[in-house]
Design an enzyme around this catalytic site. Structure first.
Site, mmCIF file in Angstrom:
data_model
loop_
_atom_site.group_PDB
_atom_site.id
_atom_site.type_symbol
_atom_site.label_atom_id
_atom_site.label_comp_id
_atom_site.label_asym_id
_atom_site.label_seq_id
_atom_site.Cartn_x
_atom_site.Cartn_y
_atom_site.Cartn_z
ATOM 1 N N ASP A 272 0.868 -1.169 0.000
ATOM 2 C CA ASP A 272 0.000 0.000 0.000
ATOM 3 C C ASP A 272 0.911 1.228 0.000
ATOM 4 O OD1 ASP A 272 -2.419 1.615 0.489
ATOM 5 O OD2 ASP A 272 -1.537 1.885 2.476
ATOM 6 N N ALA A 273 0.388 2.358 -0.446
ATOM 7 C CA ALA A 273 1.227 3.560 -0.544
ATOM 8 C C ALA A 273 1.082 4.467 0.668
ATOM 9 C CB ALA A 273 0.892 4.325 -1.825
ATOM 10 N N TYR A 274 -0.111 5.061 0.824
ATOM 11 C CA TYR A 274 -0.303 6.118 1.825
ATOM 12 C C TYR A 274 -0.434 5.539 3.226
ATOM 13 C CZ TYR A 274 -0.945 8.913 -2.326
ATOM 14 O OH TYR A 274 -0.739 9.525 -3.532
ATOM 15 N N ARG B 4 -6.941 12.104 7.382
ATOM 16 C CA ARG B 4 -6.776 10.704 6.982
ATOM 17 C C ARG B 4 -8.043 9.899 7.244
ATOM 18 N NH1 ARG B 4 -4.839 7.212 3.418
ATOM 19 N NH2 ARG B 4 -4.044 5.283 4.336
ATOM 20 N N SER C 169 -2.521 0.865 -4.746
ATOM 21 C CA SER C 169 -3.016 1.972 -3.927
ATOM 22 C C SER C 169 -4.335 2.520 -4.415
ATOM 23 C CB SER C 169 -1.967 3.094 -3.952
ATOM 24 O OG SER C 169 -2.435 4.262 -3.313
ATOM 25 N N ASN C 170 -5.073 3.105 -3.474
ATOM 26 C CA ASN C 170 -6.261 3.890 -3.815
ATOM 27 C C ASN C 170 -5.897 5.163 -4.572
ATOM 28 O OD1 ASN C 170 -8.213 2.237 -2.681
ATOM 29 N ND2 ASN C 170 -8.300 3.341 -0.738
#
Length: 225
Positions: free
Chosen positions: A9-11, A45, A121-122
């Site tokens: 995942d990224a964030y 977030r 990622s989203n």
């Protein structure tokens, strides 16, 4: 099971989602958020994720940049912060989020061990390209996959399908890594081996699946493969 592909995942996993608010608060022009930036970052977030889930359930998809802006607007209003300049600065900084300090070395170690590495990622493709480039991670990744290819946010199974589509035959040899417990659970339910990066020491989410591994930060990931 032999792991051949590590998907991140990224964030919140590779990139520090609190970095934008922290950086803005340190600038004299935005000193008025110096005392509230942690709350802004937390609320931003939380709403960013909440809005992605609600849009997925309602079938009202938009790209992640829209929910990022909407989440920030809610967070600013909730914390009594006004001002176009501060909003603009926070959004600008989100395009260049800092990677967690250990991220580059972990990715390099995985690549040196013969692993394929990727992001799932989203985030929209443009957001992810900017973050990866800013953090200098591009040479350490074989692929950057965005939910925009299927038009729905995680944890929809169609998102996790993207891994097998990009790395044919790898479905049974994936370690999926996320700092979001619900994402790690979703990937575990899908069939991936999963690692939850639980930096905050949060309790396990009560969902239909649980992560296979729980680690405090990314440094433990090479040892799992």
């Amino acid at each position: 099971m032999t792991i051949t592909t590590c998907v991140f995942d990224a964030y919140g996993t590779l990139f520090d989602v609190n970095a934008a608010a922290a950086a803005a608060a340190a600038e004299p022009a935005h000193a008025h958020i110096a005392d509230v930036w942690p709350a802004i970052a937390r609320d931003w977030r939380a709403k960013q994720l909440e809005y992605s889930w609600l849009r997925a359930v309602a079938g009202r998809h938009c790209d992640f940049w829209q929910v990022t802006q909407d989440g920030l607007d809610w967070a600013l209003a909730s914390n009594g912060v006004t001002g176009v300049a501060t909003r603009r600065r926070l959004l600008d900084l989100y395009w260049e989020l800092a990677a967690y300090p250990e991220a580059p070395q972990v990715l390099a170690d995985l690549r040196a061990a013969g692993m394929k590495t990727a992001i799932l990622s989203n985030g929209s493709p443009k957001m992810l390209e900017a973050a990866v480039t800013s953090a200098g991670l591009a040479p350490l990744l074989d692929a950057v996959l965005s939910v925009e290819a299927v038009g729905v946010f995680k944890p929809a199974a169609r998102v996790y399908d993207l891994v097998g589509e990009h790395f044919p035959g790898a479905e049974q040899s994936v370690l999926f890594v996320s700092s979001n417990g619900w994402d790690a659970a979703g990937a575990a339910g899908y069939g991936f081996q999963t690692a939850w990066v639980n930096r905050a020491g949060a309790p396990m989410d009560r969902l239909y699946a649980t992560p296979h591994h729980t680690v405090a930060d990314l440094t433990a990931i090479p040892g799992l493969v």
